[in-house]
Design a protein around this motif. Structure first.
Motif, mmCIF file in Angstrom:
data_model
loop_
_atom_site.group_PDB
_atom_site.id
_atom_site.type_symbol
_atom_site.label_atom_id
_atom_site.label_comp_id
_atom_site.label_asym_id
_atom_site.label_seq_id
_atom_site.Cartn_x
_atom_site.Cartn_y
_atom_site.Cartn_z
ATOM 1 N N ALA A 157 0.945 -1.189 0.100
ATOM 2 C CA ALA A 157 0.067 -0.097 -0.031
ATOM 3 C C ALA A 157 0.927 1.191 -0.110
ATOM 4 O O ALA A 157 0.556 2.327 -0.749
ATOM 5 C CB ALA A 157 -0.871 -0.012 1.391
ATOM 6 N N LEU A 158 2.018 1.101 0.908
ATOM 7 C CA LEU A 158 2.818 2.375 0.767
ATOM 8 C C LEU A 158 3.677 2.653 -0.727
ATOM 9 O O LEU A 158 3.558 3.819 -1.027
ATOM 10 C CB LEU A 158 4.023 2.294 1.756
ATOM 11 C CG LEU A 158 3.155 2.392 3.462
ATOM 12 C CD1 LEU A 158 4.215 1.739 4.208
ATOM 13 C CD2 LEU A 158 2.761 3.593 3.767
ATOM 14 N N GLU A 159 3.857 1.498 -1.165
ATOM 15 C CA GLU A 159 4.371 1.692 -2.404
ATOM 16 C C GLU A 159 3.278 2.237 -3.459
ATOM 17 O O GLU A 159 3.842 2.948 -4.436
ATOM 18 C CB GLU A 159 4.976 0.213 -2.959
ATOM 19 C CG GLU A 159 6.062 -0.485 -2.360
ATOM 20 C CD GLU A 159 6.478 -1.759 -2.947
ATOM 21 O OE1 GLU A 159 7.662 -2.233 -2.502
ATOM 22 O OE2 GLU A 159 5.440 -2.364 -3.218
ATOM 23 N N ALA A 160 2.173 1.721 -3.491
ATOM 24 C CA ALA A 160 1.215 2.027 -4.438
ATOM 25 C C ALA A 160 0.984 3.822 -4.284
ATOM 26 O O ALA A 160 0.682 4.419 -5.328
ATOM 27 C CB ALA A 160 -0.109 1.330 -4.091
ATOM 28 N N ARG A 161 1.064 4.108 -3.048
ATOM 29 C CA ARG A 161 1.051 5.596 -2.810
ATOM 30 C C ARG A 161 2.058 6.415 -3.126
ATOM 31 O O ARG A 161 2.216 7.804 -2.771
ATOM 32 C CB ARG A 161 0.149 5.959 -1.645
ATOM 33 C CG ARG A 161 0.881 5.693 -0.428
ATOM 34 C CD ARG A 161 -0.088 5.918 0.774
ATOM 35 N NE ARG A 161 0.901 6.099 2.077
ATOM 36 C CZ ARG A 161 0.248 6.291 3.344
ATOM 37 N NH1 ARG A 161 -1.109 6.322 3.230
ATOM 38 N NH2 ARG A 161 0.887 6.878 4.421
ATOM 39 N N GLY A 162 3.202 5.815 -3.430
ATOM 40 C CA GLY A 162 4.671 6.424 -3.483
ATOM 41 C C GLY A 162 5.204 6.964 -2.035
ATOM 42 O O GLY A 162 5.889 7.945 -2.380
ATOM 43 N N ASP A 163 4.998 6.071 -1.033
ATOM 44 C CA ASP A 163 5.515 6.766 0.204
ATOM 45 C C ASP A 163 6.930 6.205 0.462
ATOM 46 O O ASP A 163 7.099 5.410 1.064
ATOM 47 C CB ASP A 163 4.473 6.616 1.455
ATOM 48 C CG ASP A 163 4.850 7.464 2.547
ATOM 49 O OD1 ASP A 163 6.105 8.127 2.596
ATOM 50 O OD2 ASP A 163 3.951 7.577 3.390
ATOM 51 N N GLU A 164 7.829 6.731 -0.325
ATOM 52 C CA GLU A 164 9.222 6.176 -0.317
ATOM 53 C C GLU A 164 9.922 6.390 1.129
ATOM 54 O O GLU A 164 10.892 5.782 1.474
ATOM 55 C CB GLU A 164 10.197 6.965 -1.184
ATOM 56 C CG GLU A 164 9.737 6.699 -2.635
ATOM 57 C CD GLU A 164 10.070 5.115 -3.195
ATOM 58 O OE1 GLU A 164 11.108 4.488 -2.859
ATOM 59 O OE2 GLU A 164 8.981 4.631 -3.894
ATOM 60 N N ARG A 165 9.611 7.417 1.756
ATOM 61 C CA ARG A 165 10.071 7.663 3.048
ATOM 62 C C ARG A 165 9.884 6.540 3.960
ATOM 63 O O ARG A 165 10.821 6.353 4.887
ATOM 64 C CB ARG A 165 9.656 8.882 3.762
ATOM 65 C CG ARG A 165 10.039 9.322 5.038
ATOM 66 C CD ARG A 165 9.107 10.679 5.441
ATOM 67 N NE ARG A 165 7.720 10.366 5.633
ATOM 68 C CZ ARG A 165 7.036 9.966 6.575
ATOM 69 N NH1 ARG A 165 7.722 9.515 7.961
ATOM 70 N NH2 ARG A 165 5.698 9.643 6.739
ATOM 71 N N LEU A 166 8.900 5.874 3.841
ATOM 72 C CA LEU A 166 8.678 4.715 4.710
ATOM 73 C C LEU A 166 8.900 3.217 4.329
ATOM 74 O O LEU A 166 8.569 2.092 4.856
ATOM 75 C CB LEU A 166 7.129 4.540 5.375
ATOM 76 C CG LEU A 166 6.785 5.917 6.124
ATOM 77 C CD1 LEU A 166 5.157 5.803 6.300
ATOM 78 C CD2 LEU A 166 7.437 6.108 7.495
ATOM 79 N N LEU A 167 9.711 3.123 3.090
ATOM 80 C CA LEU A 167 10.055 1.936 2.640
ATOM 81 C C LEU A 167 11.359 1.584 2.700
ATOM 82 O O LEU A 167 11.835 0.794 2.466
ATOM 83 C CB LEU A 167 9.417 1.976 1.026
ATOM 84 C CG LEU A 167 7.940 2.151 0.893
ATOM 85 C CD1 LEU A 167 7.885 2.284 -0.485
ATOM 86 C CD2 LEU A 167 7.479 0.911 1.276
#
Length: 354
Positions: free
Chosen positions: A344-354
């Motif tokens: 889900a984080l990848e889908a919304r582009g939240d690189e900070r938490l990946l």
């Protein structure tokens, strides 16, 4: 016979989010003790081999961290893959390097992110496997099952192997509960722990037979092993290796296979729910790291910050993880679903938490 342990240190860091991230995957976390898992894996080899004979295969993103965590492993003991190509290519590359150093060398391929509580039993199993492997068979170390586990692959065993150990009849995919119960009761099945022991030359032969595309790419690299041109050759030809596991490429197809049954206090640490297998729980079954307060709470796994208290009231069978910049709360029985958060984080582009 000279033993060359090979620590496989790939991994993308999805099952232990939010503690694990792309640059800090599971093997770099201190999940089973105060040491990161990869450092535990290396320490477990003391007394089993020469430190200079340990190889670690990893990706570029983690090479610096691994060198820092394994200072006793010489710089030549880190093989950095230019791209990820799964375990068949990684093991084939390690086999090339070992054969160049020691034509009769025996590899012991070990995951970097598992926990083993009984070091002496581990040493005994590896030595038994190496003795059998030195005569030609490909050998795996199988774990005697203690429960009807549906999350592991299994090994069906046959009679005693001519070189010792037991014959491998087949590798079995993860079963449903009914099959897992029958496997446990039969006594003919072991858990597949992903630990393999074999001669370097034998593995390269098997790759040539069963994974010729991988073998062809490795053959282009082989003349450069031990030379200044090795890194350039690796960058040029390693990407030609297909991305396939060693189980599928070789182990499920090879004919001369043996297994050493073992009881090691082993856990693959597949999710936060497995931490009670390797960490001591309190009197009500809670596994804790950090400043945590419990009130009528039991069988929880809680990892927090030393400076930020966590309090659980009337909660049971939860996983609660505070990584500072993100918090996970889920039921223990659904801890395997943590990768859904990462997706889900990848889908919304939240690189900070990946």
């Amino acid at each position: 016979m000279r033993l060359h342990p090979v620590i496989l240190a790939g991994g993308s860091g999805t099952r232990f989010w939010p503690l694990s991230r792309r640059r800090r995957p599971k093997q770099l976390l201190a999940l089973a003790s105060n040491l990161p898992l990869i450092a535990e894996t290396a320490a477990r080899l003391e007394g089993l081999c020469d430190t200079a004979d340990i190889l670690t295969v990893c990706g570029r993103a983690h090479a610096h961290s691994i060198r820092r965590l394994l200072p006793r492993v010489a710089s030549k003991g880190i093989l950095v893959e230019p791209v990820a190509r799964n375990t068949a290519a990684a093991i084939g590359l390690a086999s090339l390097v070992v054969r160049a150093r020691d034509p009769n060398g025996v590899l012991a391929v070990l995951p970097s992110d598992h926990a083993i509580l009984n070091r002496q039993a581990f040493h005994d199993a590896v030595r038994d496997a190496a003795r059998t492997a030195s005569q030609g068979p490909l050998v795996t170390i199988g774990i005697r099952p203690t429960r009807p586990e549906t999350g592991f692959g299994y090994i069906k065993v046959g009679e005693t192997h001519p070189k010792g150990a037991r014959k491998v009849l087949s590798f079995v995919e993860k079963p449903d509960l009914a099959k897992a119960q029958s496997y446990l009761h039969s006594g003919d099945y072991l858990w597949n722990a992903g630990m393999f022991v074999f001669r370097a030359d034998r593995m390269l032969e098997e790759l040539q037979t069963h994974a010729p595309d991988c073998a062809a790419a490795l053959a282009k690299i082989e003349p450069f092993v031990g030379t200044q041109g090795f890194a350039r050759a690796l960058a040029r030809w390693f990407p030609e290796c297909p991305s396939v596991s060693i189980d599928y490429a070789v182990m499920e197809k090879a004919e001369d296979l043996a297994v050493v049954p073992a009881e090691l206090g082993w856990s693959d640490l597949g999710s936060f729910a497995s931490l009670p297998d390797v960490r001591k729980a309190d009197g009500t079954g809670n596994v804790v790291d950090g400043d945590v307060l419990f009130f009528d709470a039991s069988r929880n796994v809680v990892i927090g910050q030393r400076t930020k208290p966590i309090a659980l009231i009337g909660c049971s069978d939860l996983v609660v993880i505070d990584a500072g910049d993100a918090v996970l709360v889920c039921s223990r029985e659904r801890a395997q679903e943590v990768r859904r958060v990462v997706e889900a984080l990848e889908a919304r582009g939240d690189e900070r938490l990946l």
